[in-house]
Design a protein around this motif. Structure first.
Motif, PDB file in Angstrom:
ATOM      1  N   SER A   5       0.967  -1.159  -0.049  1.00  0.00           N
ATOM      2  CA  SER A   5       0.028   0.038  -0.043  1.00  0.00           C
ATOM      3  C   SER A   5       0.807   1.330  -0.030  1.00  0.00           C
ATOM      4  CB  SER A   5      -0.848   0.123   1.310  1.00  0.00           C
ATOM      5  OG  SER A   5      -0.074   0.025   2.227  1.00  0.00           O
TER       6      SER A   5
ATOM      7  N   ASP B 215      -6.129  -2.984  -5.349  1.00  0.00           N
ATOM      8  CA  ASP B 215      -6.772  -3.168  -3.927  1.00  0.00           C
ATOM      9  C   ASP B 215      -5.764  -3.486  -2.940  1.00  0.00           C
ATOM     10  OD1 ASP B 215      -8.198  -4.459  -1.795  1.00  0.00           O
ATOM     11  OD2 ASP B 215      -9.687  -5.286  -3.214  1.00  0.00           O
TER      12      ASP B 215
ATOM     13  N   ALA C 170      -5.911  -3.855   0.185  1.00  0.00           N
ATOM     14  CA  ALA C 170      -6.428  -4.495   1.126  1.00  0.00           C
ATOM     15  C   ALA C 170      -6.246  -6.057   0.834  1.00  0.00           C
ATOM     16  CB  ALA C 170      -8.115  -4.371   1.497  1.00  0.00           C
ATOM     17  N   LYS C 171      -6.232  -6.100  -0.561  1.00  0.00           N
ATOM     18  CA  LYS C 171      -5.829  -7.731  -0.702  1.00  0.00           C
ATOM     19  C   LYS C 171      -4.354  -7.665  -1.496  1.00  0.00           C
ATOM     20  CE  LYS C 171     -10.535  -8.724  -2.137  1.00  0.00           C
ATOM     21  NZ  LYS C 171     -11.482  -9.198  -3.307  1.00  0.00           N
TER      22      LYS C 171
END
Length: 115
Positions: A30, A73, A75-76
């Motif tokens: 991230s 994404d 989060a993934k």
């Protein structure tokens, strides 16, 4: 160990669509901008698209602008490339990468656009 694993390639007819995925591990996904590059048979690497760490800003090569969409994404820990209106000249091995980082081993995913 940093790992990037691409998937989603295949054989598609001109005008078709594919969605590529890149599963990332071994680093804080991230916090890094990411990109997609490709290598056509007998050619060098071509930058395709990039996205900032948070996903707010994207950029594209002129050759794919309006047809491809990069997304992520966090989060993934996964990066995506939605490819629409595919052309034979999009045929290549597609690789994901970490912006500014080299030396990460990747296997790529083959995209073949042919009737």
């Amino acid at each position: 160990e940093v790992q990037l694993v691409e998937s989603g390639g295949g054989l598609v007819q001109p005008g078709g669509s594919l969605r590529l995925s890149c599963a990332a591990s071994g680093f804080t996904f991230s916090t890094y901008a990411m990109n997609w590059v490709r290598q056509a048979p007998g050619e060098g690497l071509e930058w395709v698209s990039a996205i900032t760490a948070g996903g707010a800003t994207t950029s594209y090569a002129d050759s794919v602008k309006g047809r491809f969409t990069i997304s992520r994404d966090n989060a993934k820990n996964t990066l995506y490339l939605q490819m629409n209106s595919l052309k034979p000249e999009d045929t290549a091995v597609y690789y994901c990468g970490i912006a500014g980082i080299t030396g990460v081993r990747r296997q790529g995913t083959q995209v073949t656009v042919s009737s």
